[in-house]
Design an enzyme around this catalytic site. Structure first.
Site, mmCIF file in Angstrom:
data_model
loop_
_atom_site.group_PDB
_atom_site.id
_atom_site.type_symbol
_atom_site.label_atom_id
_atom_site.label_comp_id
_atom_site.label_asym_id
_atom_site.label_seq_id
_atom_site.Cartn_x
_atom_site.Cartn_y
_atom_site.Cartn_z
ATOM 1 N N LYS A 260 0.799 -1.140 -0.086
ATOM 2 C CA LYS A 260 0.045 -0.202 0.364
ATOM 3 C C LYS A 260 1.013 1.211 0.078
ATOM 4 O O LYS A 260 2.007 1.260 0.520
ATOM 5 C CB LYS A 260 -0.731 0.171 1.302
ATOM 6 C CG LYS A 260 -1.963 -0.897 1.342
ATOM 7 C CD LYS A 260 -2.845 -0.714 2.645
ATOM 8 C CE LYS A 260 -4.119 -1.600 2.524
ATOM 9 N NZ LYS A 260 -4.983 -1.609 1.607
ATOM 10 N N ARG A 334 -10.420 -11.339 2.001
ATOM 11 C CA ARG A 334 -11.110 -12.331 1.496
ATOM 12 C C ARG A 334 -10.235 -13.964 1.677
ATOM 13 O O ARG A 334 -11.085 -14.744 1.538
ATOM 14 C CB ARG A 334 -11.603 -12.319 0.038
ATOM 15 C CG ARG A 334 -10.168 -12.060 -0.959
ATOM 16 C CD ARG A 334 -10.959 -11.135 -2.307
ATOM 17 N NE ARG A 334 -10.692 -9.810 -2.110
ATOM 18 C CZ ARG A 334 -11.339 -8.874 -3.001
ATOM 19 N NH1 ARG A 334 -11.354 -9.406 -4.142
ATOM 20 N NH2 ARG A 334 -11.195 -7.643 -2.493
HETATM 21 N N1 BES Z 1 -8.229 -3.716 4.510
HETATM 22 C C1 BES Z 1 -8.279 -3.238 2.974
HETATM 23 C C2 BES Z 1 -9.626 -2.564 2.710
HETATM 24 C C3 BES Z 1 -9.862 -1.255 3.263
HETATM 25 C C4 BES Z 1 -9.514 0.188 2.730
HETATM 26 C C5 BES Z 1 -10.083 -1.100 4.469
HETATM 27 C C6 BES Z 1 -9.574 1.260 3.281
HETATM 28 C C7 BES Z 1 -10.502 0.259 5.071
HETATM 29 C C8 BES Z 1 -10.012 1.099 4.463
HETATM 30 C C9 BES Z 1 -8.270 -4.429 2.175
HETATM 31 O O1 BES Z 1 -7.450 -5.589 2.549
HETATM 32 C C10 BES Z 1 -7.722 -4.120 0.837
HETATM 33 O O2 BES Z 1 -6.633 -3.680 0.744
HETATM 34 N N2 BES Z 1 -8.535 -3.983 -0.212
HETATM 35 C C11 BES Z 1 -8.225 -3.592 -1.593
HETATM 36 C C12 BES Z 1 -8.396 -4.525 -2.459
HETATM 37 C C13 BES Z 1 -8.009 -4.335 -3.783
HETATM 38 C C14 BES Z 1 -6.555 -4.768 -3.810
HETATM 39 C C15 BES Z 1 -8.768 -5.511 -4.649
HETATM 40 C C16 BES Z 1 -8.614 -2.423 -1.797
HETATM 41 O O3 BES Z 1 -9.749 -2.161 -1.597
HETATM 42 O O4 BES Z 1 -8.099 -1.416 -2.214
HETATM 43 ZN ZN ZN Z 2 -5.613 -5.300 2.156
#
Ligand code: BES
Ligand code: ZN
Ligand code: ZN
Length: 481
Positions: A260, A334
């Site tokens: 990230k 997931r």
């Molecule tokens: N934990 C994150 C989702 C999230 C984002 C929660 C912002 C709270 C605030 C999750 O694991 C994630 O990183 N999801 C990605 C998925 C993508 C790579 C398909 C996302 O939503 O960007």
């Molecule tokens: Zn994630």
């Protein structure tokens, strides 16, 4: 410590008089107390009763008029009281009487007590200088609710709920180095012992024996803080239904090799908000003695980067046996939920399964910070959760789970992939992925709480835990079983 009492008499000279916003405020004022005398002095003419508006009287009795706004809604009223007590805790002292003997305010006794107790929540738990300034909550004072009706049980429930909510808020707000999977599992064990639910913790070796391959794949990126899988059980002898609750417990989400960006990555300590909601619900169910059997499963892991970490393109296994192509290691929630859902379905056969997870950024794109996304294969279950969302103010909004979205998760090399081939409808495609692991269960709901578990508030400058989920699920358990 404060103690809460219901009384028809007044034994303090500090009063809070809650007032709804209405067109002719003096009419409302006339209905007020039998129990307390005050002059209807001129300033009151300017008081509208809008939410959080306050007016303090002069004279022998200190009277705080507190505006409630127009809505007769428990969650809004609870927020007004939390705000008032939070912002005034250094100015209040001694016993306080809250007048509920007008405008049918007794109806909101639970919400009011809940708001007041939540006002104690303090995010500065790790400051080395715990400044002891005036804090009404630390006095040995009485909180006296003036009411003709019996509201003691409601007051007690509001207080109990706040205590559980604050416990889970503290978990979510804790830094990742204070809540590794192991530390969090130990905390759950303690909570189980003190409130009356059983806890079984599986360490990484035992997870391997169980076959929780997807959970362990995520955990490989964190060699020193490996995964824990925790099963919690609460049962009641008169229960007729068994509810399965599943929570995403990623104690920190760096994204893994699909790293990230750095900005605000610190907020990813909240990626176990789903697990926190499940743990809090078990605690409340046990404390209230709800007539239901509940099995909770939380998959606890960090999503970090070690040389052993999974890489984009890797194919991993899962508890259910399906192979998964990991396109993006940041779509880890997931993966861990897939194993927890399949494990619960196979070993406990619950009548209903509800999972909660801070799963997708796309959920925030779609709904912002006001509602969780609800995706379900059962209309009755969906309706009942929506209703509880309205009652508690922990709102949920349904999104479709149509098979139109299924093909986007097809993989060329494995049974399924963890990231859609198209950058749209991400909250839905994530739920379609999960659906592949419920193994045909026909009464399942998924709540994406990414936007509601953690947010801005009037109490602190950073985002912090909202405690989302416990009130929603407790209301749902009470009303639907
Ligand atoms: N934990 C994150 C989702 C999230 C984002 C929660 C912002 C709270 C605030 C999750 O694991 C994630 O990183 N999801 C990605 C998925 C993508 C790579 C398909 C996302 O939503 O960007
Ligand atoms: Zn994630
Ligand atoms: Zn995550």
């Amino acid at each position: 410590m404060i103690s809460t009492k219901q009384n028809s008499k007044v034994n303090s000279n500090l009063f809070v008089i809650p007032i709804f916003e209405s067109e002719i405020i003096s009419n409302t004022i006339k209905k007020i107390p039998s129990s307390i005398k005050f002059d209807n002095w001129p300033l009151l003419d300017h008081f509208k009763g809008s939410a959080k508006e306050t007016l303090l009287s002069a004279g022998e009795n200190r009277i705080h008029f507190l505006g409630l706004g127009k809505k007769r809604e428990a969650s809004a009223i609870s927020k007004v009281f939390r705000s008032f007590f939070y912002h005034n805790k250094s100015k209040l002292s001694g016993n306080i009487s809250i007048l509920l003997d007008h405008d049918d305010l007794e109806e909101f006794a639970e919400a009011i007590a809940n708001g007041i107790y939540l006002a104690q929540y303090n995010l500065g738990m790790l400051k080395t200088n715990q400044k002891v300034e005036n804090d009404w909550f630390l006095e040995n004072s009485e909180l006296n609710f003036v009411s003709e009706k019996a509201i003691e049980n409601d007051l007690e429930k509001g207080k109990m709920l706040a205590e559980t909510q604050m416990r889970i808020m503290k978990l979510v707000d804790s830094p990742a180095n204070y809540k590794t999977p192991q530390m969090l599992s130990e905390e759950i064990e303690k909570m189980g012992k003190s409130s009356g639910f059983t806890v079984k913790v599986y360490n990484e070796k035992q997870c391997d024996e169980l076959g929780l391959k997807a959970l362990l794949a995520v955990s490989k990126g964190s060699v020193e803080n490996p995964a824990r899988f925790v099963i919690m059980e609460y049962s009641h002898p008169e229960a007729i239904k068994k509810v399965g609750l599943i929570g995403k417990g990623v104690t920190f989400d760096t994204g893994g090799v699909s790293l990230k960006p750095g900005d605000n990555m610190n907020y990813m300590k909240s990626d176990m908000g789903g697990a926190a909601a499940v743990i809090g619900t078990l605690e409340m169910a046990a404390k209230l003695g709800l007539k239901v059997n509940i099995v909770g499963a939380v998959a606890l892991t960090e999503n970090c980067i070690d040389s052993l970490a999974i890489k984009p393109g890797d194919v991993i296994g899962s508890y259910l046996g399906k192979s998964i192509e990991v396109i993006n290691t940041d779509a880890e929630g997931r993966l861990v939920l897939a194993d927890a859902l399949a494990y619960l379905k196979k070993n406990y056969q619950p009548d209903v399964m509800i999972d909660l997870a801070t799963l997708t950024g796309n959920c925030i794109q779609a709904l912002g910070y006001s509602a969780a996304a609800l995706l379900s294969n059962n209309d009755d279950l969906a309706e009942s959760l929506i209703k509880s969302g309205q009652t508690t103010g922990e709102k949920v909004w349904r999104m479709p789970l149509w098979d139109d979205y299924k093909d986007m998760m097809k993989s060329d090399v494995a049974d399924i992939k963890n990231l859609s081939s198209s950058p749209i409808a991400g909250a839905i495609t994530a739920a379609k992925f999960l659906e592949e692991f419920i193994d045909g269960h026909t009464n399942w709901a998924h709540l994406d709480i990414a936007g509601v578990a953690f947010g801005d508030s009037e109490y602190v400058s950073m985002k912090s835990s909202t405690g989302y989920g416990v009130k929603l699920l407790v209301d749902w358990l009470e009303g639907n079983l």
